[in-house]
Structure formats: structure tokens, C-alpha cells
Enzyme design. Structure first.
Site, PDB file in Angstrom:
ATOM      1  N   LEU A  17       0.816  -1.217   0.000  1.00 45.73           N
ATOM      2  CA  LEU A  17       0.000   0.000   0.000  1.00 45.73           C
ATOM      3  C   LEU A  17       0.847   1.263   0.000  1.00 45.73           C
ATOM      4  CD1 LEU A  17      -2.858  -1.015   2.471  1.00 45.73           C
ATOM      5  CD2 LEU A  17      -2.883  -1.037  -0.033  1.00 45.73           C
ATOM      6  N   ASP A 248       0.018  -9.134  -4.500  1.00 40.26           N
ATOM      7  CA  ASP A 248       1.325  -8.469  -4.599  1.00 40.26           C
ATOM      8  C   ASP A 248       1.212  -7.190  -5.427  1.00 40.26           C
ATOM      9  OD1 ASP A 248       4.028  -8.018  -4.134  1.00 40.26           O
ATOM     10  OD2 ASP A 248       4.700  -9.297  -5.777  1.00 40.26           O
TER      11      ASP A 248
END
Length: 343
Positions: A17, A248
Site C-alpha cells: 500500500l 502483490d
């Protein structure tokens, strides 16, 4: 009425993130369809303490759209000097869900990673004792090992012996990319699972060079030969609970991707579930999508499945060339399934 599939709301068991401005740009796309996500700790500086993990979690929640039900599951970044007591405290206090092992210099922001597994023997023993999962970026970084062989070599040189020394340690072999990894996980009876990304199910190494150098398909571990992609598709769609969803998703600014020394990472969060749905439909395995996306991961981590649902419908969705200024996976393509409500 379009064909529909309703499943238990999914989770993402591996996502990047980022932080600060990039976090603000990308977190909504993960929170859009995933109720929980295992958040990678490879920031600058990395998340190596309980206080740092707690602070990062607060920043993620502050960046989420108002009213969105999303829970970030935090991870500790292991180094040669990681403190077993700090790890245990974070795990027992519910701050850490797992700890992440990056071999030093294996991927983005991994320079502070572990240089030798012997350096963290005490840490692994403590994690084994308290039931704290270990998440592994499974590649060697030796200069003499071909980049396409690094995962297979890691299994033989390190993973097998690690699991022999710590048989009760719960291990997630993250973002697997090879037939060897599929076979190794599939031959293990317990305490080992693997995440699989949408891009490793969709593209092979030829895709990086189709019509020129495709920097937006460069990731680590790199995509492999077609036989490996097909092995991953068989594993993901098999219904085997040892394999589950981990995107991912790893965003970078375009300037960081489209340069003489581009960054590794594919930003797939905006249409991740749609991408997985395409794969499962092509493999005639839509009946296994719920397990892969929503049930296997929580079961391995000892967590309850989510108590709400999401619905996919067989309606074409056009993926834009840019999403919030970033190039998404499948940019310019049309995917056959879309998540309701659509973006």
C-alpha cells in the site's frame, strides 16, 4: 440478466500500500473489494517495531474512503537484529499478524533484510512457539544464480532446511512463480501455504518483450516460462486449500517504471478480482474461486471468513490506460467479468 457469481467477501493476503501520497492514491482500490489485507512492511524506513506498525496502520485507516469496511493486517520486517520479545509483544497485542522475511536485496526496499537465516534462528523459534506466521519472499540473491532460477534454488538451499529446523512454524511461500514451488507446496502436509498473484497467472516472460520492453510487466519475482504459468493456474484453480489469493499489487509512479533502471512491481489492485475471475472461468473452475479468494487464506491464518459477500457479473469491463495517474495491470484491455458495484 447477466450471469453472476456471489462469493464470500475476499481478502488480499499480500499487498503493497506504500505510504504518504502514494498510499492516498492506491488504498481505495484494495479496500474496494477486499475486506482485509496483509500489508507489506518494506517502507523507507521499514516497519521493524510495534510502534512503527501501529502508526502505519493508523495512516492506512486514515487514507481509506469514509464508510469502507477494511482491516489492514500488519507485518513486521525481519532484519538480522530483530528482537523476539518485540515480535511476540506485537503479535500478542494484535498489532502484528505475521512477520516478513526478505532476503537482503531481493526486491524493492529490501536492503535491510536478512543476510543469513542463521542470524534469525531465535526469532524463528519464538515465532514457532507462539504460532506467528512467517511470510517469505523466496528467492536467493547470489550473483551466480540466474534471475529465473532464484525461486527454485531458494527451495533447495534454504526453505527445505528451514522447515526441517522449525517444523511447527507456519510458513507462507509468497507470490510463487514456478512449477517447482507448486510441487513443493503441494507435497507438504501442513504448516505451508502459498499465495499466487493475478499477473503470474495471466502472463509469462515473453509478455515482457512483446512489441518492445514492457516495463509495466516487470516484477519480482519475475514472470517465468509458460510451463510455470500453467502450473500456477492448475494450483490456483484446483481447490487445494494450500493455495490462496495474494495480489502483490505494487504501485510505482510512471517515472519510476519507465526509466533506464525501472522499479519492479505491478499495480493490479483496481481490477484484481476481475483478473482472477477471468482465469478461473477460462479453467472452468469458477466453483473454486470462493475458496481461493475468500476461504483458504483465513483458514490458514486461523481467522474467520468474512460474513458478507461480493458479486461478480459476466459483463465486460474496459480497463483504462491510467488509474489515478498509475498504469494498472490489464491497461487498455477488456476483462469479461466485473465486480458489483463497478468502478
Amino acid at each position: 440478466m447477466a450471469e453472476q457469481l456471489t462469493i464470500t467477501a475476499p481478502d488480499d493476503w499480500h499487498v503493497h500500500l506504500r505510504d504518504e501520497e502514494m498510499l492516498e492514491r492506491v488504498v481505495a482500490y484494495t479496500a474496494r473489494c477486499f475486506r482485509r489485507a496483509i500489508v507489506m512492511p518494506n517502507l523507507r524506513p521499514p516497519v521493524t517495531t510495534v510502534d512503527a506498525a501501529r502508526s502505519y496502520r493508523d495512516r492506512i485507516l486514515s487514507a481509506c474512503p469514509e464508510g469502507v469496511a477494511f482491516t489492514p493486517l500488519m507485518t513486521a520486517y525481519l532484519t538480522d537484529n530483530s528482537d523476539p520479545d518485540d515480535l511476540e509483544r506485537g503479535f500478542q497485542e494484535g498489532v502484528y499478524t505475521a512477520a516478513k522475511l526478505y532476503p537482503a536485496n531481493a526486491t524493492t526496499n529490501s536492503a535491510a533484510g536478512v543476510t543469513d537465516l542463521d542470524q534469525i534462528g531465535r526469532v524463528l523459534s519464538r515465532m514457532e512457539a507462539i504460532g506467528m506466521p512467517l511470510l517469505i519472499h523466496g528467492e536467493v540473491t547470489d550473483a551466480d544464480v540466474d534471475v529465473f532460477d532464484r525461486e527454485a534454488v531458494f527451495i533447495e538451499r534454504h526453505l527445505k532446511s528451514l522447515r526441517t529446523r522449525h517444523p511447527e512454524l507456519k510458513v507462507v511461500f509468497e507470490h510463487i512463480t514456478t512449477e517447482q514451488a507448486v510441487d513443493y507446496v503441494g507435497s507438504s502436509d501442513r504448516n505451508l501455504a502459498a499465495t499466487i498473484t493475478p499477473h503470474h497467472l495471466q502472463i509469462n516472460r515473453n509478455s515482457m518483450f512483446l512489441g518492445g520492453l514492457r516495463s509495466d510487466f516487470y516484477c519480482l519475482p519475475v514472470v517465468k516460462r509458460e510451463r510455470h504459468r500453467l502450473a500456477l493456474r492448475r494450483a490456483a484453480t484446483s481447490g487445494d486449500p494450500r493455495f490462496f489469493l495474494g495480489t502483490d499489487s505494487a504501485p510505482h509512479p510512471r517515472a519510476g517504471k519507465e526509466t533506464s533502471c525501472g522499479c519492479a512491481g505491478i499495480f493490479n489492485a483496481p481490477f484484481a478480482l476481475e483478473s482472477y475471475a477471468q482465469v478461473f472461468a477460462e479453467e472452468e473452475a469458477m466453483h473454486h474461486l470462493e475458496g481461493f479468494a475468500s476461504l483458504h487464506g483465513p483458514a490458514f491464518y486461523g481467522l474467520p471468513a468474512n460474513n458478507d459477500t461480493v458479486t461478480l457479473e459476466k459483463v465486460a469491463v474496459d480497463v483504462p490506460e491510467l488509474v489515478n495517474g498509475l498504469v494498472p495491470f490489464h491497461a487498455g484491455e477488456t476483462l469479461p467479468w466485473r465486480l458489483q458495484p463497478c468502478m
